[in-house]
Scaffold this motif. Structure first.
Motif, PDB file in Angstrom:
ATOM      1  N   GLY A  68      80.468  56.122  77.691  1.00  0.00           N
ATOM      2  CA  GLY A  68      81.013  55.709  78.982  1.00  0.00           C
ATOM      3  C   GLY A  68      79.913  55.449  79.988  1.00  0.00           C
ATOM      4  N   TYR A  71      78.068  52.271  78.965  1.00  0.00           N
ATOM      5  CA  TYR A  71      78.952  51.176  79.406  1.00  0.00           C
ATOM      6  C   TYR A  71      78.715  50.882  80.891  1.00  0.00           C
ATOM      7  CZ  TYR A  71      83.699  49.259  80.483  1.00  0.00           C
ATOM      8  OH  TYR A  71      84.780  48.524  80.911  1.00  0.00           O
ATOM      9  N   SER A 227      83.232  43.727  80.553  1.00  0.00           N
ATOM     10  CA  SER A 227      83.901  44.251  81.747  1.00  0.00           C
ATOM     11  C   SER A 227      83.255  43.718  83.025  1.00  0.00           C
ATOM     12  CB  SER A 227      83.857  45.785  81.736  1.00  0.00           C
ATOM     13  OG  SER A 227      84.410  46.316  82.918  1.00  0.00           O
ATOM     14  N   GLY A 239      83.778  52.783  83.585  1.00  0.00           N
ATOM     15  CA  GLY A 239      83.685  53.512  82.322  1.00  0.00           C
ATOM     16  C   GLY A 239      83.962  54.991  82.395  1.00  0.00           C
ATOM     17  N   TYR A 242      86.120  55.737  79.419  1.00  0.00           N
ATOM     18  CA  TYR A 242      85.846  54.897  78.258  1.00  0.00           C
ATOM     19  C   TYR A 242      85.609  55.726  76.994  1.00  0.00           C
ATOM     20  CZ  TYR A 242      83.950  50.927  75.634  1.00  0.00           C
ATOM     21  OH  TYR A 242      83.739  49.928  74.707  1.00  0.00           O
ATOM     22  N   CYS A 246      88.033  55.576  73.599  1.00  0.00           N
ATOM     23  CA  CYS A 246      87.487  55.128  72.313  1.00  0.00           C
ATOM     24  C   CYS A 246      87.635  56.211  71.251  1.00  0.00           C
ATOM     25  CB  CYS A 246      86.013  54.746  72.474  1.00  0.00           C
ATOM     26  SG  CYS A 246      85.722  53.257  73.456  1.00  0.00           S
TER      27      CYS A 246
END
Length: 317
Positions: A68, A71, A227, A239, A242, A246
């Motif tokens: 995350g 990201y 994104s 994120g 995130y 996932c």
């Protein structure tokens, strides 16, 4: 016992079909329209992309809580590359991927070389990477609204299908082929089953671990870039959920939390299931926090089924 065997083989596929039929009955033909199905695929594409990388990590007996933050860093780094460094879209993508490789190598060395438990190591790097995002952005959002070329990553389409969906499908197929048919995929499964046996067989667990984390980081970077190209804003708050989403898709899809067994196609169907649920909640105009509740319930269900499956496998040995 028999139910668990069926669940292990086809449970997530059947559950996804049941969820789709339930949403169709509840919402009517508007739910199964081509427009809405593309919308669902657009909603899940980032989770699927990140899930491919996480599948390798968890199958290898590892854990990665930092994706995350990686990201998030991808959106910040790409924004700085475009607005301050002015190195263009290719340069922004390349610099973000390089950042991902560095983050992945760091995670891998902390786990394999420093022998820090994977959960603790990646939890620490999650905080470090998040802090780095605030540091390099100065705690401010980075706007790159005028960069139309970068926007085409998510706004463009081919044959009526948006680019992010194509990217998701290509990475999903590539990940499946690497996992199923390459030596690296065999080594990942072997390490997840038993590190000691893998080392006795001459497998470099250091190399496998580092490559797993690099793979996870690169896929997280690609998700962050898509994104950022949607919003054209690099923000340190991106994120936040995130990693959890996932991991939820990966575990629900049939990947064993203890390692040694992964299911990339199952992960895609699990993400599709989550996408159907979120889409239905949106169409019913329910508050966003219901999505967290539903996701949490599904994750608990996945973990329970995974634990029961592990117990069944132990008893059968």
């Amino acid at each position: 016992m028999r139910f668990l065997k069926y669940w292990d083989k086809a449970g997530i596929y059947a559950l996804t079909v049941v969820a789709a039929l339930f949403c169709w009955a509840l919402l009517g033909d508007s739910f199964i329209s081509s427009y809405n199905m593309l919308n669902v695929l657009m909603q899940i594409c980032l989770i699927v992309i990140g899930g491919v990388g996480i599948t390798f990590v968890i199958t290898g007996g590892l854990c990665d809580m930092s994706i995350g933050s990686i990201y998030t860093m991808a959106s910040i780094v790409s924004g700085i590359a475009l607005t301050k460094l002015e190195i263009g879209v290719a340069g922004a993508v390349g610099l973000s991927l390089l950042m991902g490789v560095i983050c992945g190598v760091l995670n891998g060395l902390l786990v394999a070389k420093a022998k820090i438990p994977a959960f603790i190591a990646t939890l620490a790097t999650m905080l470090a990477f998040k802090g780095a995002s605030y540091l390099i952005s100065g705690g401010k959002d980075i706007l790159f609204l005028t960069y139309e070329d970068f926007k085409q990553i998510s706004a463009g389409s081919l044959a009526g299908i948006p680019n992010p969906v194509w990217i998701m499908l290509i990475l999903l197929i590539a990940g499946y082929l690497v996992y199923k048919y390459t030596r690296f995929g065999v080594y990942v499964r072997a390490q997840g089953s038993s590190i000691a046996v893998s080392e006795m067989a001459g497998i470099s667990t250091l190399r496998v671990t580092v490559l797993c984390y690099v793979c996870s980081a690169i896929f997280a970077v690609l998700g962050g870039l898509i994104s950022a190209s949607r919003t054209l804003i690099g923000t340190s708050t991106a994120g936040s959920t995130y990693s959890i989403e996932c991991i939820c898709a990966v575990v629900l899809g049939g990947t064993s939390m203890s390692g040694g067994k992964g299911n990339i196609i199952g992960m895609f169907f699990a993400a599709l299931l989550l996408g159907f649920m979120k889409n239905a909640l949106n169409m019913l105009n329910l508050p966003f926090y219901y999505q967290y509740i539903v996701t949490g319930i599904i994750l608990v269900f996945a973990l329970v089924m995974g634990s029961l499956r592990e117990l069944l496998m132990e008893k059968s040995l």
